[in-house]
Design an enzyme around this catalytic site. Structure first.
Site, mmCIF file in Angstrom:
data_model
loop_
_atom_site.group_PDB
_atom_site.id
_atom_site.type_symbol
_atom_site.label_atom_id
_atom_site.label_comp_id
_atom_site.label_asym_id
_atom_site.label_seq_id
_atom_site.Cartn_x
_atom_site.Cartn_y
_atom_site.Cartn_z
ATOM 1 N N ASN A 258 101.922 22.086 72.495
ATOM 2 C CA ASN A 258 103.148 22.693 71.990
ATOM 3 C C ASN A 258 104.105 22.160 72.919
ATOM 4 O OD1 ASN A 258 104.795 24.777 70.980
ATOM 5 N ND2 ASN A 258 104.767 25.435 72.992
ATOM 6 N N GLU A 259 105.036 21.818 72.591
ATOM 7 C CA GLU A 259 106.251 21.349 73.555
ATOM 8 C C GLU A 259 105.809 20.610 74.570
ATOM 9 O OE1 GLU A 259 109.145 24.765 74.300
ATOM 10 O OE2 GLU A 259 109.412 24.835 71.920
ATOM 11 N N TYR B 176 115.842 25.800 67.783
ATOM 12 C CA TYR B 176 116.322 26.964 68.165
ATOM 13 C C TYR B 176 117.663 26.917 68.360
ATOM 14 C CZ TYR B 176 111.779 29.162 69.218
ATOM 15 O OH TYR B 176 110.646 29.352 69.287
ATOM 16 N N GLU C 167 108.674 25.717 65.078
ATOM 17 C CA GLU C 167 109.676 26.883 65.823
ATOM 18 C C GLU C 167 111.038 26.814 65.532
ATOM 19 O OE1 GLU C 167 108.829 27.735 69.786
ATOM 20 O OE2 GLU C 167 106.776 27.284 69.751
ATOM 21 N N GLN D 20 109.953 34.445 66.035
ATOM 22 C CA GLN D 20 108.765 34.827 65.674
ATOM 23 C C GLN D 20 108.418 35.988 64.667
ATOM 24 O OE1 GLN D 20 105.900 34.941 68.872
ATOM 25 N NE2 GLN D 20 106.983 33.113 70.058
#
Ligand code: AHR
Length: 536
Positions: A209-210, A279, A330, A380
Site C-alpha cells: 500500500n502506498e 484524496y 483510497e 473510510q
C-alpha cells in the site's frame, strides 16, 4: 464570486419558478438568479461505455483511530447491539449498499501487520504497539472476524498484504490459510481448527500500500522488484486471484511509467489492478467554508476524471491490450482535525452536504469510465475521513455520503451509456484567480428495463431547470414509462447528520409527469438527483 441572495430566498424563488411564474430578470454568470437557467442533458442509449462493476461502490476499513475498534468491532460482551462482536447497525446499513467489496486491514497499517497476530484464541493474541501512530493493537479483530463482517454484510473481502515489513513467504501463507481447501495443507487445517471449515475464497489481494510512502518508501523500480517476488508462483487454490499493485500518490505519472517500464524489462508479473490513491483534500474546514471554497473543493474532487484518463493512457503505453484496470482503493475528502465525535478517532471528520456532492460527482466519474475502473474504495467506511457512518459507543448515524451511495446503487452492474450535458460553467475564485467548475454533470446506465440517470448540480445558490432527452430509444419503449426523481439537498451547504439530528440531510422522492422521452425537472441549488425510468 459571491451570491447576491441567500439560499433560502433562492429556494423559495425556485419553487415559484417551478410552478411556472418565471421572472425575466437575468443575472451575471455564477450569481443568484430569479429565473432557473435552462440546462440540457441527452441520454445516448445507443452509446454504451461498459458494465459498471458493483465493486466501484466499495469500501475501506483500516486499523486506525476508531474505524475497526468502535466502528466495526464493539466486542462480544458489549452492550452495543452486535453480532459476534460486530456492530449490528453497521451491518444493517452496509447490507443496503449492494454487492460491494471491503478492503482491510490498511492502508499504512497493512505494511506493518502480520496476519498470524490476528488468528487463534482471542486471549492468546499478541498486543502490538505503534502500527498506526502510538496506540496498542489488541488483535481482537483479525482474519476470521473480518471474514465474518464481510459475510454478514454480503460483501466481498479485499486483503492488503504486507510488503513494507513482511515477506513473500508470509503473504503466500496468508493466501494459503484463506484459500486452501480443508485437509489439503497444514495451514488449511489450522484455519479449520480456528472455526472455518470452508476456505474463505479471497480473490482480491493488494500487494503493498502506498509503497512510495508508508508502505516502504520504495522507488518505483524497487517496488516492482518486490512485487515480482511477492507474486511469483503464487498458488490460487482454485480461486482466480485478482492482484493489485500499489499505484501512485494522486496522478503521479512518473511513478506509473517507471514501475511499468521496469515491469516490461524482464518478467511481466501478474497484475490485474493498478491502485492510485487520490484524496482531494479540503478547502476551508469540514463545516465552515465560503461559496468559493465550496466550488474549489468540488473542483478538486473533479480531478479524478483527469487522473483516470492520464493513468489509463500511461498504463496503455506498456499494457497495450489494457488487461490491467484501475482500482482507486483510497479516495475522498480530507479535512483538518476539529470535527471528531471522539478525540481517539484519528482523522474522523463530520461529513456534510459538500462531501456528499464530492462523493456523487466521483461516482459519476467512475460510471463514465466503467470500461477502465474495476474497483474503487472510499476512505473510510466509518469514523474516519469521508465516512458513510459515524459511531461512538451505542450511538450511530449515517452521513449524507451514505445516502449518495444508496441513491447510486441502481447503477451497480448496469451498462453505462454516454450522456451529453449542455450547461454553463460556474465561476469562482481560488488563490486570487478566476476559475470555473462544471455546473451540471452526471452519468447514466441501463439494466434490463431500468434506466438510471444521476446528476450533480453544483451551483451554490441557484436552482436549474433541466431538459432531459432520451436518445436512441424507441417511442414504444419509452411510452407509458414512469419517471421518479430522488433528490438529496439542504438549504445549508454545510448541513450534516448528527446523533441528535440524524435526518437533516435525507433523500426525497417524487413522481415526474410528462413525456418520458423529453422531460423537464428542476434541480435545487447544491443538489444530487437520481431519475429513474422504467422502459416498456
Ligand atoms: O486513509 C488513511 C491513510 O491514508 C491510509 O492509511 C493511507 O494508505 C493513506 O495515506
Amino acid at each position: 464570486m459571491k451570491s447576491t441572495i441567500s439560499r433560502r430566498t433562492a429556494l423559495k424563488r425556485m419553487s415559484l419558478a417551478a410552478g411556472g411564474a418565471l421572472s425575466a430578470e437575468l443575472f451575471a454568470h455564477g450569481r443568484a438568479t430569479d429565473k432557473p437557467s435552462e440546462l440540457a442533458v441527452s441520454v445516448l442509449l445507443n452509446e454504451p461505455i461498459g458494465t459498471i462493476k458493483p465493486a466501484i461502490y466499495s469500501h475501506f476499513t483500516e486499523h486506525i483511530g476508531g474505524v475497526i475498534y468502535d466502528g466495526v468491532w464493539v466486542g462480544r460482551d458489549s452492550k452495543v447491539p452486535n453480532i459476534d462482536g460486530i456492530r449490528r447497525a453497521l451491518v444493517d446499513h452496509v447490507r443496503r449498499l449492494g454487492n460491494v467489496v471491503i478492503r482491510w486491514p490498511g492502508g499504512c497499517f497493512a505494511d506493518k501487520y502480520h496476519w498470524r497476530d490476528g488468528i487463534g484464541p482471542a486471549d492468546k493474541r499478541p498486543r502490538r504497539f505503534g502500527r498506526w501512530q502510538e496506540v496498542t493493537e489488541s488483535n481482537q479483530f483479525g482474519t476470521h472476524e473480518f471474514m465474518r463482517f464481510c459475510r454478514l454484510c454480503g460483501a466481498e473481502p479485499y486483503f492488503g498484504a504486507n510488503v513494507g515489513t513482511g515477506s513473500p513467504e508470509e503473504f503466500q501463507q496468508w493466501v494459503e490459510y484463506c484459500n486452501a481447501p480443508a485437509a489439503k495443507t497444514t495451514l488449511a487445517d489450522e484455519r479449520v481448527a480456528n472455526g472455518s471449515d470452508k476456505p474463505f475464497g479471497v480473490r482480491y489481494w493488494g500487494v503493498g500500500n502506498e509503497s512510495w510512502g508508508c508502505g516502504g518508501k520504495f522507488t518505483p523500480e524497487d517496488y516492482c522488484r518486490e512485487y515480482r517476488k511477492f507474486t511469483d508462483w503464487l498458488p490460487g487454490y482454485g480461486v482466480p486471484l485478482y492482484l493489485i499493485a500499489a499505484g501512485p500518490d494522486g496522478n503521479n505519472l512518473d511513478w506509473t511509467r517507471r514501475f511499468f517500464k521496469k515491469w516490461t524489462d524482464f518478467a511481466r508479473a501478474p497484475i490485474q489492478g493498478w491502485a492510485p490513491h487520490y484524496y482531494c483534500g479540503t478547502t476551508g474546514h469540514a463545516l465552515k467554508f465560503s461559496n468559493d471554497q465550496w466550488y474549489e473543493m468540488l473542483d478538486k474532487a473533479n480531478r479524478m476524471e483527469q487522473l483516470i484518463t492520464d493513468q489509463w493512457a500511461a498504463i496503455g503505453e506498456f499494457d497495450r491490450e489494457h488487461k490491467i484496470k484501475l482500482v482507486i482503493d483510497e479516495w475522498g475528502c480530507w479535512h483538518p482535525a476539529g470535527t471528531e465525535i471522539n478525540k481517539r478517532h484519528l482523522f474522523e471528520q463530520m461529513g456534510c452536504l459538500r462531501d456528499a456532492l464530492a462523493a456523487a460527482l466521483t461516482l459519476d466519474t467512475f460510471n463514465r469510465h466503467a470500461d477502465k475502473v474495476d474497483m474503487a474504495n472510499i476512505a473510510q467506511l466509518v469514523n474516519n475521513l469521508h465516512s458513510l457512518f459515524l459511531a461512538d459507543g451505542d450511538r450511530f448515524v449515517a452521513t449524507p455520503t451514505f445516502h449518495v451511495f444508496e441513491m447510486y446503487k441502481p447503477h451497480q452492474g448496469a451498462r453505462a451509456v454516454r450522456i451529453a450535458v449542455q450547461a454553463p460553467e460556474v465561476a469562482f475564485k481560488a488563490a486570487g484567480k478566476e476559475r470555473t467548475l462544471f455546473r451540471l454533470a452526471g452519468s447514466a446506465s441501463v439494466k434490463g428495463k431500468d434506466l438510471t440517470l444521476t446528476l450533480v448540480h453544483t451551483h451554490a445558490t441557484d436552482p436549474a431547470e433541466v431538459s432531459i432527452q432520451l436518445k436512441g430509444v424507441s417511442d414504444a419503449l419509452a411510452s407509458g414509462s414512469e419517471i421518479r426523481q430522488v433528490v438529496l439537498t439542504n438549504e445549508k451547504l454545510s448541513a450534516h447528520n448528527t446523533f441528535e439530528n440524524p435526518d437533516q440531510v435525507m433523500p426525497k422522492s417524487k413522481a415526474l409527469k410528462g413525456d418520458p422521452l423529453s422531460v423537464k425537472c428542476v434541480l435545487p441549488p447544491a443538489s444530487i438527483a437520481r431519475l429513474d425510468w422504467k422502459l416498456g
